[in-house]
Design an enzyme around this catalytic site. Sequence first.
Site, short mmCIF file in Angstrom:
data_model
loop_
_atom_site.label_atom_id
_atom_site.label_comp_id
_atom_site.label_asym_id
_atom_site.label_seq_id
_atom_site.Cartn_x
_atom_site.Cartn_y
_atom_site.Cartn_z
N THR B 185 -13.41 3.43 111.38
CA THR B 185 -13.90 2.76 110.57
C THR B 185 -15.52 2.28 111.33
OG1 THR B 185 -14.00 0.56 109.41
CG2 THR B 185 -13.50 0.04 112.21
N GLU B 332 -8.21 -2.27 109.49
CA GLU B 332 -7.92 -3.08 111.09
C GLU B 332 -6.85 -4.23 110.27
OE1 GLU B 332 -11.07 -3.11 109.96
OE2 GLU B 332 -12.05 -3.63 111.28
N LYS B 440 -26.51 -18.51 101.54
CA LYS B 440 -26.40 -20.38 101.63
C LYS B 440 -26.88 -21.10 101.61
CE LYS B 440 -22.86 -18.42 105.49
NZ LYS B 440 -22.44 -17.94 106.95
N TRP B 445 -21.97 -22.29 99.17
CA TRP B 445 -22.24 -20.76 98.95
C TRP B 445 -22.33 -20.58 97.61
CZ3 TRP B 445 -18.21 -18.38 103.41
CH2 TRP B 445 -18.75 -19.08 104.66
#
Lengths: 538, 538
Positions: B185, B332, B440, B445
């Site tokens: 990846t 993954e 942030k 957020w």
Amino acid sequence: MLGLMQDKPLLVSSLLDHAERFHPDQGLVSRTCEGVTVRETYAQLAARVRRLARALVAMGIKPGDRVATMAWNTHRHVELYFAVSGIGAVLHTVNPRLFPEQIDYIINHSKARALFFDITFGESVAALLPTLPMVEEVVAMTDERHMGSMPDDAQCYEDLIAQHEESPYDWPQFDERSASSLCYTSGTTGNPKGVLYSHRSTLLHSMMTCQVDGLQLSSRDTTLLCVPLFHVNAWGMPYASAMCGANLVLPGPNLDGKSLFDLAVEENCTFSLGVPTVWLGFFGHLEGLDPQSVDQLSLKRVMIGGSAAPREIIRKFDEIGILTIQAWGMTETSPVATVCNLLPKHAELSKSEVLDIQTLQGRPVFGVDIRVTDDAGEPLPFDGKTPGDLQVRGPWVASGYYEHDATSLDTEGWFATGDVATIDADGFVRITDRSKDVIKSGGEWISSIDLENAAVSHPAVAEAAVIGIPHDKWQERPLMLVILKKGQTTDREALRQHLSGLVATWWLPEDILFVDDLPHTATGKLQKMILRQQYAPA
Amino acid sequence: MLGLMQDKPLLVSSLLDHAERFHPDQGLVSRTCEGVTVRETYAQLAARVRRLARALVAMGIKPGDRVATMAWNTHRHVELYFAVSGIGAVLHTVNPRLFPEQIDYIINHSKARALFFDITFGESVAALLPTLPMVEEVVAMTDERHMGSMPDDAQCYEDLIAQHEESPYDWPQFDERSASSLCYTSGTTGNPKGVLYSHRSTLLHSMMTCQVDGLQLSSRDTTLLCVPLFHVNAWGMPYASAMCGANLVLPGPNLDGKSLFDLAVEENCTFSLGVPTVWLGFFGHLEGLDPQSVDQLSLKRVMIGGSAAPREIIRKFDEIGILTIQAWGMTETSPVATVCNLLPKHAELSKSEVLDIQTLQGRPVFGVDIRVTDDAGEPLPFDGKTPGDLQVRGPWVASGYYEHDATSLDTEGWFATGDVATIDADGFVRITDRSKDVIKSGGEWISSIDLENAAVSHPAVAEAAVIGIPHDKWQERPLMLVILKKGQTTDREALRQHLSGLVATWWLPEDILFVDDLPHTATGKLQKMILRQQYAPA
């Protein structure tokens, strides 16, 4: 070289964790032995299971210890499924319908340290306890109000779990091959033998159950569970339901046609599972209803197993828009080994041809390999007509029995099912007999079941049993024993004539005897061994 | 105490065995690089895989050795899937679209001993070989007639396997945790990292794929495989197809809208999988067709993953009677972690409300656990509005990277995905940003992606990028960079006005800059790291 993927064991506790986190509002509906209906979401189930797990640990139940149950399909029994296996102990479900001496044997053999029972079994348990010295803890699965007639030593389930917290529980992590549950199978001879399921076998079997080519169980299902939790883990349904968040409707002790029908309607059940006998009772109730009442059913599919589904039941379900899925398996196969799902090429078949397929016992799901072998153990062709001993293997097939010497596997890992079957080119299995009952005549096999079915299709025949009797030239030849219906008559020649239109000439019985009675086991199976002794040549 | 169930490892070879025995007539359709269509049943596939397995062993490929491929979706690539993993070696699929220096790095890092490639990559492979000293065997995946322009050292695939028998092969049995395949990846920084799948993770992921609440794959499916076999094992489809006997249609190198549409119609495909870009091309082709032509499609459902499925694509599929199932995952996670299947309670929703659900990234399938955490690593509520770092764990989630020190897991086994998401009470995930891109601000957020989407909804905006810039009081504040459409104009104030109708006031960018260009990776992703450096305060 090992892969680099997480080493997360497949454990029963992870099923309930998943259901609680991702299907908190789905859950159980339970008709209890006290006669009330309890609704329990997976969030509530998980909370009560944690209380119960703490209670079991406080009792001193250790990983590997057996905890026995004698109970119907209720929410408390499902709670025991998750709590006992969750702490690493072994849930030992006992069939309460067995004779007391069998129950006694089974519980003593398993050395269960605790026994949980439904109030309907209070008296039986009181009678059993004096000969169960190893059982230290006895718990009546009820509340304080119903403890009146329970055995003196019995604790109260609801009191027990009320003493413990429902706060998060750190489920132990251990080898996924650890035992999770234990179920005894009683043959027609010898003592019952215990099949010891593992967390791994249970979870792999559940993953199959939720597959399209398995039992198609999904979060969109509400399942009426007509197979008992004391028999092969109710075909694995409590586990699979938690896995996918399906609702589970538990009928408690009442499995008559009316109770099941009413429950299916009230709870909008989409799926159900049961043995043929259950569905005979179900249709018995349906016959008295008007079509509008029947239309209230939301059932889409019904799985039939345990013994072959009669064509007539499959047809009747089809008539009211319900798909029958037949499956085959046994206690030693967790139990699902083959499932009768149609293939793409069957899309063009007529109703009657589809029925022909549906009366087969199905094809192996991935995870189960099957074959049929001849007397010498050589594999036979998948031709749909050569019968042989059916063998299976796979990660949810038993490798042996609990505390028992008998090895059940051959050197290549095949488990001999004791069934005789044909397998066709698509892998569809048709069970034709039990291995010990098939008649071996001149190197060919004659199905005693097929002959019996042919006999009972005669209007005068109530029941028939066919056994093999030794024969000098042919090794064995069939002997047919017939009970006539009350007030009906026929004779040997007429019956022979009837049979000759239905089976090959060389299958025709050597002799047909008319009898008044045939021996059966407690569960209604013909005891052919007794007949073979009785009719053995002197 | 261990259970007494068969210790049968979950191995890739058992998938092909099952398909050959129980789905011999189903199989593959392959558009090859040579421009022909090859049909191969699972019985034929299995026979060729056995030849190939013997060829690999004869080459000296040992268990654990890596065998690299640079190839499209064709039958030969699928043959390598089963033969390489079957003998216990590791199939290392290389993305041929990467830059040569990345391919060079990846193959050298994996120390692959053999390289199989499609003829379209003959030239690239010839150029690569001098810097791949560890590659001993090079095989062109074609027949003798097409070997003309191949590198000198290359062997011919068809010649190679013709030298070996197709007779039964005794597949080795080994630890199911053994590595089966390897896929690198490539992030936006650093060298690519290899995810090393195991036989166990691959089979468990396949079992999920065949579940109703997974991808619903069954023996009744014919799948048009638009995700490449060189990317996360084509989302596991070769394995899952063999597991359930689904037909697999492999489009070879041509993934344009017309080629895919024609193939879907000709082969009566019922299911397909691909990234949004593929479907944009598909609908591009559909726009030029009359409704009767579109009606020829048998597609019933399409799975979209890789990046968020635009609402418009889902709506367009719905318009032609095709259900879109969005899923989320990454290399993954094998890759499927969440799937957007509707729940029973969604049955009553309007089309538009259903679309709202379908644009989410779905809920975790059993086997995958998820959560979102705050900056301190504390779990956040499943409220559908609090964004946090998305973490996953489960038996098909990576525990590390091949020959790489970086630990990817925290102490409780959670894998940090690098995505920011919200999770609602039903477990539906909405990916809102990448962790490194989220802004942030004052302890809250701000999603850079949501702000960019709001910006491009303005008629004059062609593309927008939002990054966080350091701020004394608020820690970070958003900076928006905008490319205007050709010939269009707007100004900061007008755009601010537009945004203020779409996002919370405190999300409004600190500044908006109009630029001519924005930096992208080779695969088209915005390189925000470069922007952050460029616009960092002096």
